[in-house]
Design an enzyme around this catalytic site. Sequence first.
Site, PDB file in Angstrom:
ATOM      1  N   LYS A 100       0.853  -1.196   0.000  1.00  0.00           N
ATOM      2  CA  LYS A 100       0.000   0.000   0.000  1.00  0.00           C
ATOM      3  C   LYS A 100       0.887   1.244   0.000  1.00  0.00           C
ATOM      4  O   LYS A 100       1.687   1.450   0.902  1.00  0.00           O
ATOM      5  CB  LYS A 100      -0.924   0.058   1.220  1.00  0.00           C
ATOM      6  CG  LYS A 100      -1.965   1.168   1.043  1.00  0.00           C
ATOM      7  CD  LYS A 100      -2.645   1.588   2.313  1.00  0.00           C
ATOM      8  CE  LYS A 100      -1.877   2.581   3.127  1.00  0.00           C
ATOM      9  NZ  LYS A 100      -1.717   3.921   2.490  1.00  0.00           N
TER      10      LYS A 100
ATOM     11  N   GLU B 182      10.207   0.066  10.454  1.00  0.00           N
ATOM     12  CA  GLU B 182      11.218   1.123  10.319  1.00  0.00           C
ATOM     13  C   GLU B 182      10.497   2.413  10.678  1.00  0.00           C
ATOM     14  O   GLU B 182       9.648   2.886   9.934  1.00  0.00           O
ATOM     15  CB  GLU B 182      11.763   1.122   8.890  1.00  0.00           C
ATOM     16  CG  GLU B 182      13.168   1.660   8.794  1.00  0.00           C
ATOM     17  CD  GLU B 182      13.202   3.160   8.692  1.00  0.00           C
ATOM     18  OE1 GLU B 182      13.247   3.816   9.765  1.00  0.00           O
ATOM     19  OE2 GLU B 182      13.163   3.686   7.584  1.00  0.00           O
TER      20      GLU B 182
ATOM     21  N   CYS C 112      13.535  10.198   8.557  1.00  0.00           N
ATOM     22  CA  CYS C 112      13.612   9.560   9.880  1.00  0.00           C
ATOM     23  C   CYS C 112      15.008   9.694  10.446  1.00  0.00           C
ATOM     24  O   CYS C 112      15.197   9.646  11.645  1.00  0.00           O
ATOM     25  CB  CYS C 112      13.266   8.081   9.840  1.00  0.00           C
ATOM     26  SG  CYS C 112      12.378   7.565   8.425  1.00  0.00           S
TER      27      CYS C 112
ATOM     28  N   GLU D 208       9.604  14.043  17.357  1.00  0.00           N
ATOM     29  CA  GLU D 208      10.019  14.055  15.957  1.00  0.00           C
ATOM     30  C   GLU D 208       9.177  15.090  15.218  1.00  0.00           C
ATOM     31  O   GLU D 208       7.956  14.965  15.128  1.00  0.00           O
ATOM     32  CB  GLU D 208       9.825  12.670  15.336  1.00  0.00           C
ATOM     33  CG  GLU D 208      10.373  12.616  13.933  1.00  0.00           C
ATOM     34  CD  GLU D 208      10.219  11.259  13.267  1.00  0.00           C
ATOM     35  OE1 GLU D 208       9.145  10.629  13.414  1.00  0.00           O
ATOM     36  OE2 GLU D 208      11.160  10.827  12.581  1.00  0.00           O
TER      37      GLU D 208
HETATM   38  P1  ADP Z   1       3.556   9.622   8.237  1.00  0.00           P
HETATM   39  O1  ADP Z   1       3.488  10.381   9.506  1.00  0.00           O
HETATM   40  O2  ADP Z   1       4.903   9.514   7.616  1.00  0.00           O
HETATM   41  O3  ADP Z   1       2.451   9.903   7.270  1.00  0.00           O
HETATM   42  P2  ADP Z   1       2.198   7.268   9.010  1.00  0.00           P
HETATM   43  O4  ADP Z   1       2.734   6.277   9.931  1.00  0.00           O
HETATM   44  O5  ADP Z   1       0.995   8.043   9.386  1.00  0.00           O
HETATM   45  O6  ADP Z   1       3.428   8.172   8.697  1.00  0.00           O
HETATM   46  O7  ADP Z   1       1.917   6.636   7.586  1.00  0.00           O
HETATM   47  C1  ADP Z   1       2.758   5.684   6.983  1.00  0.00           C
HETATM   48  C2  ADP Z   1       1.908   4.706   6.213  1.00  0.00           C
HETATM   49  O8  ADP Z   1       1.050   4.037   7.132  1.00  0.00           O
HETATM   50  C3  ADP Z   1       0.991   5.333   5.161  1.00  0.00           C
HETATM   51  O9  ADP Z   1       0.939   4.496   4.025  1.00  0.00           O
HETATM   52  C4  ADP Z   1      -0.352   5.367   5.859  1.00  0.00           C
HETATM   53  O10 ADP Z   1      -1.444   5.322   4.972  1.00  0.00           O
HETATM   54  C5  ADP Z   1      -0.291   4.091   6.670  1.00  0.00           C
HETATM   55  N1  ADP Z   1      -1.193   4.063   7.834  1.00  0.00           N
HETATM   56  C6  ADP Z   1      -1.639   5.105   8.572  1.00  0.00           C
HETATM   57  N2  ADP Z   1      -2.477   4.687   9.553  1.00  0.00           N
HETATM   58  C7  ADP Z   1      -2.555   3.335   9.438  1.00  0.00           C
HETATM   59  C8  ADP Z   1      -3.255   2.300  10.151  1.00  0.00           C
HETATM   60  N3  ADP Z   1      -4.037   2.575  11.187  1.00  0.00           N
HETATM   61  N4  ADP Z   1      -3.073   1.019   9.756  1.00  0.00           N
HETATM   62  C9  ADP Z   1      -2.260   0.710   8.723  1.00  0.00           C
HETATM   63  N5  ADP Z   1      -1.600   1.633   8.000  1.00  0.00           N
HETATM   64  C10 ADP Z   1      -1.725   2.922   8.339  1.00  0.00           C
END
Ligand code: ADP
Length: 492
Positions: free
Chosen positions: A182, A256, A291, A393
């Site tokens: 995804k 990560e 990161c 962060e």
């Molecule tokens: P960032 O702060 O870099 O956007 P996130 O951790 O929010 O980092 O997002 C990283 C990835 O995780 C994205 O592809 C986002 O769509 C996905 N993501 C966000 N929330 C969830 C969740 N509850 N379950 C699975 N994937 C998620």
Amino acid sequence: MSTAMPANTYQPKGMLIDGKWVGSVSGAHFSVENPAKRKPITDVPRAGAADVDAAVEAAGKALSAWKKVVPRERGKVLLKIAEAIQARVEELARTIALETGNALRTQARGEASMTADIFRYFGGLASELKGETVPLGESVLSYTRREPLGIVGAIIPWNAPVMLGALKIAPALCAGNVMVLKAAEDAPMGVLMMADICQQFLPPGVLNVLTGFGPEAGTALANHPRVAKLSFTGSTEVGKIVMRAAAERIVPVSLELGGKSPSLVYPDADEDWAVDGIVNAMRFTRQSQSCTAGSRLFLHEDIFDSFLKKLEKKTTSLKIGDPLDEASDIGTIINNKQYTKVCKYVQDGLERADAKLVFGGLPPKSGPLSEGYYTIPTVFADRSNDWRLAREEIFGPVLVAIRWSNEEEAIRMANDSHYGLAAYVWTHDIGKGLRAAHAIESGWVQVNQGGGQTPGMSYGGYKQSGLGREFSLEGMLDSFTQRKSVTVNLTV
Ligand code: ADP
């Protein structure tokens, strides 16, 4: 669909499921924004649980044949992908710059070339998927096999989307797994372009790429009963959610996650090369959306003021502007949410009595830079490692400089964080440099350089910065294979 696509950028054709470009089952889609203009550039499907099901089904169908392909043949496929990416590297770079806001010259080109390199590196490693023989005695033959895990569910962020996607796809597929990946909602276009290139060489279903939101498609993928391994790059907060989903089914997980990495400068390093290194380590030319950003700068008190003066001169000479413009060193923050968050941190710094603004500040409210999510590199000086800006962060160009006089105390402060991803040490004294490198609790310490990862090095976090390693042979073996022991009685 908007007509705002600049020349030589990739136009998505949908999501990739079972070798075909498709819309979402529900018909829903969402727009991808150009952060430099705050305007939509294209539409992509909004995947939900039904799309995850279809992608997992396709992956499951492809698994039995793909895992039986001789590893070196799988490696050759990855090498072909590498060359095909290389041939379109400029288009890929421009697409990355367009959707992420990362400057083409300083960032996006490097990411696109690194993507080809990652496929090349793992392609060459295919024959290293070896097991061992175990000396259990003359009458027994015991050996191990490195077998694929099966369907890997991969979830990636937007900050270096294509490179981080390649870091999942290449090792997982090399090891004989199939994948449902995804993409991040803010930056799916470059990932779809990479998938388009991969698809020219892969059997249908081996790689499936979905576009959609975390709480919808991400959750469905993380919780899918047929997904045998989760590989996630993103925030620590979401990493915990993914790990909980993995715990429910006892599937392995690689994470990560975030960082708040220290840079430790000794008094003998008050020199231009170290200043250049700090600018690099802080990833100012990526708006510090990394990161591994060295966002806590521990400067010895003897050089505190002189070093910051040099840092100001160097950093303020960087040109902020349109990511696609060759003249720009620094581009934009990814979206309004992150932009607002970064501005809030700067505001907090400005309001704190103990902190002194060294340079930077809030972004301009008018003029060309106000058209996009442009922020300005900002440095605060403070005595403390304990306030919000020094602990959380920020994922934006806000650096906190902290004074130190005693090495032990400096290392204690460097380690006083729940993160442990990267660290940087700056000194001519190799004994001090290595002493600090060994004492710092981080997965990756660089001495006298502030560079990015290179294929071959095992990269990953200590503490809440992650679990598992990427970028290396060991990373591929540990993260994307499972070891089977076969023991044969030779006396029969
Ligand atoms: P960032 O702060 O870099 O956007 P996130 O951790 O929010 O980092 O997002 C990283 C990835 O995780 C994205 O592809 C986002 O769509 C996905 N993501 C966000 N929330 C969830 C969740 N509850 N379950 C699975 N994937 C998620």
